[in-house]
Scaffold this motif. Structure first.
Motif, short mmCIF file in Angstrom:
data_model
loop_
_atom_site.label_atom_id
_atom_site.label_comp_id
_atom_site.label_asym_id
_atom_site.label_seq_id
_atom_site.Cartn_x
_atom_site.Cartn_y
_atom_site.Cartn_z
N VAL A 8 0.84 -1.21 0.00
CA VAL A 8 0.00 0.00 0.00
C VAL A 8 0.87 1.25 0.00
CG1 VAL A 8 -1.64 1.34 1.38
CG2 VAL A 8 -2.03 -1.09 1.01
N PHE A 9 1.91 1.28 0.83
CA PHE A 9 2.78 2.46 0.87
C PHE A 9 3.54 2.64 -0.45
CE2 PHE A 9 2.71 1.85 5.65
CZ PHE A 9 1.83 2.90 5.85
N ALA A 10 3.99 1.54 -1.05
CA ALA A 10 4.67 1.64 -2.35
C ALA A 10 3.72 2.15 -3.43
CB ALA A 10 5.25 0.27 -2.74
N THR A 11 2.48 1.70 -3.39
CA THR A 11 1.47 2.18 -4.33
C THR A 11 1.19 3.66 -4.10
OG1 THR A 11 0.48 -0.01 -4.51
CG2 THR A 11 -0.90 1.85 -5.15
N ALA A 12 1.11 4.06 -2.84
CA ALA A 12 0.89 5.48 -2.53
C ALA A 12 2.01 6.34 -3.09
CB ALA A 12 0.79 5.67 -1.01
N GLU A 13 3.23 5.86 -2.97
CA GLU A 13 4.36 6.62 -3.52
C GLU A 13 4.23 6.73 -5.04
OE1 GLU A 13 9.21 6.55 -3.88
OE2 GLU A 13 8.22 4.98 -2.72
N ARG A 14 3.89 5.64 -5.68
CA ARG A 14 3.73 5.67 -7.15
C ARG A 14 2.65 6.64 -7.58
NH1 ARG A 14 2.55 0.78 -10.24
NH2 ARG A 14 3.29 2.05 -11.92
N ASP A 21 7.24 10.58 2.68
CA ASP A 21 6.69 9.75 3.76
C ASP A 21 6.43 8.33 3.27
OD1 ASP A 21 6.71 11.93 5.48
OD2 ASP A 21 4.59 12.39 5.18
N ALA A 22 5.84 8.22 2.09
CA ALA A 22 5.53 6.90 1.54
C ALA A 22 6.80 6.11 1.29
CB ALA A 22 4.71 7.04 0.25
N ARG A 23 7.84 6.77 0.78
CA ARG A 23 9.13 6.10 0.52
C ARG A 23 9.73 5.59 1.84
NH1 ARG A 23 12.26 2.99 -2.03
NH2 ARG A 23 11.11 3.74 -3.80
N GLU A 24 9.70 6.42 2.87
CA GLU A 24 10.25 6.02 4.17
C GLU A 24 9.50 4.81 4.72
OE1 GLU A 24 10.58 7.83 8.65
OE2 GLU A 24 10.72 9.22 6.97
N LEU A 25 8.18 4.84 4.64
CA LEU A 25 7.38 3.73 5.15
C LEU A 25 7.57 2.47 4.31
CD1 LEU A 25 4.19 5.78 6.02
CD2 LEU A 25 5.73 4.64 7.65
N ALA A 71 4.87 -6.59 -2.90
CA ALA A 71 5.41 -5.38 -2.25
C ALA A 71 6.78 -5.03 -2.81
CB ALA A 71 5.49 -5.60 -0.74
N PHE A 72 7.67 -6.02 -2.94
CA PHE A 72 9.00 -5.76 -3.49
C PHE A 72 8.93 -5.26 -4.92
CE2 PHE A 72 10.38 -8.85 -0.15
CZ PHE A 72 11.21 -8.00 0.53
N THR A 78 8.71 2.17 -8.30
CA THR A 78 8.80 3.59 -7.93
C THR A 78 10.03 4.24 -8.53
OG1 THR A 78 10.02 3.16 -5.88
CG2 THR A 78 7.58 3.18 -5.76
N GLY A 79 10.86 3.46 -9.19
CA GLY A 79 12.03 4.02 -9.85
C GLY A 79 13.35 3.59 -9.24
N ASP A 80 13.31 2.96 -8.10
CA ASP A 80 14.52 2.48 -7.45
C ASP A 80 14.53 0.97 -7.54
OD1 ASP A 80 16.72 1.90 -5.96
OD2 ASP A 80 16.00 2.83 -4.12
N GLU A 81 15.16 0.46 -8.58
CA GLU A 81 15.14 -0.98 -8.82
C GLU A 81 15.88 -1.77 -7.75
OE1 GLU A 81 16.40 -1.74 -12.80
OE2 GLU A 81 14.71 -0.65 -13.65
N THR A 82 16.70 -1.11 -6.96
CA THR A 82 17.42 -1.84 -5.92
C THR A 82 16.47 -2.41 -4.88
OG1 THR A 82 17.83 0.17 -4.65
CG2 THR A 82 19.53 -0.50 -6.20
N ASP A 83 15.27 -1.82 -4.73
CA ASP A 83 14.29 -2.37 -3.80
C ASP A 83 13.91 -3.80 -4.15
OD1 ASP A 83 14.12 -0.19 -2.09
OD2 ASP A 83 12.60 0.78 -3.33
#
Length: 90
Positions: A8-14, A21-25, A71-72, A78-83
């Motif tokens: 949910v937080f990753a989707t919120a960031e997108r 805040d979404a990225r941190e969570l 989730a991963f 979100t643009g950071d493929e390292t996640d």
């Protein structure tokens, strides 16, 4: 629950909701999934202990594992493929 909330937080960031805040969570959730929820066989357990010290129920659960992978992968979008690398075996 941790995997679903992280998704949910990753989707919120997108979608642009309070991006920092979404990225941190999201990063916090990914860290918990990696360090507390993953079993030695790389699957994910059902429930984490309330004190965060590991799995309370380490039964392999396809639903939990599928949401962890979602989730991963959503975090990676979100643009950071390292996640996405967090999902790789350690």
């Amino acid at each position: 629950m941790q995997a679903r909330q992280t998704y949910v937080f990753a989707t919120a960031e997108r979608q642009g909701w309070k991006i920092e805040d979404a990225r941190e969570l999201t990063e916090f959730g990914l860290d918990i999934l990696n360090k507390q929820c993953r079993r030695p066989d790389e699957l994910y357990g059902r429930a984490i202990k309330t004190d965060g010290s590991g799995l309370e129920d380490d039964t392999a659960d396809l639903y939990a594992t599928a949401f962890a992978l979602l989730a991963f992968s959503t975090a990676a979008l979100t643009g950071d493929e390292t996640d996405a690398l967090h999902a790789l075996p350690t």
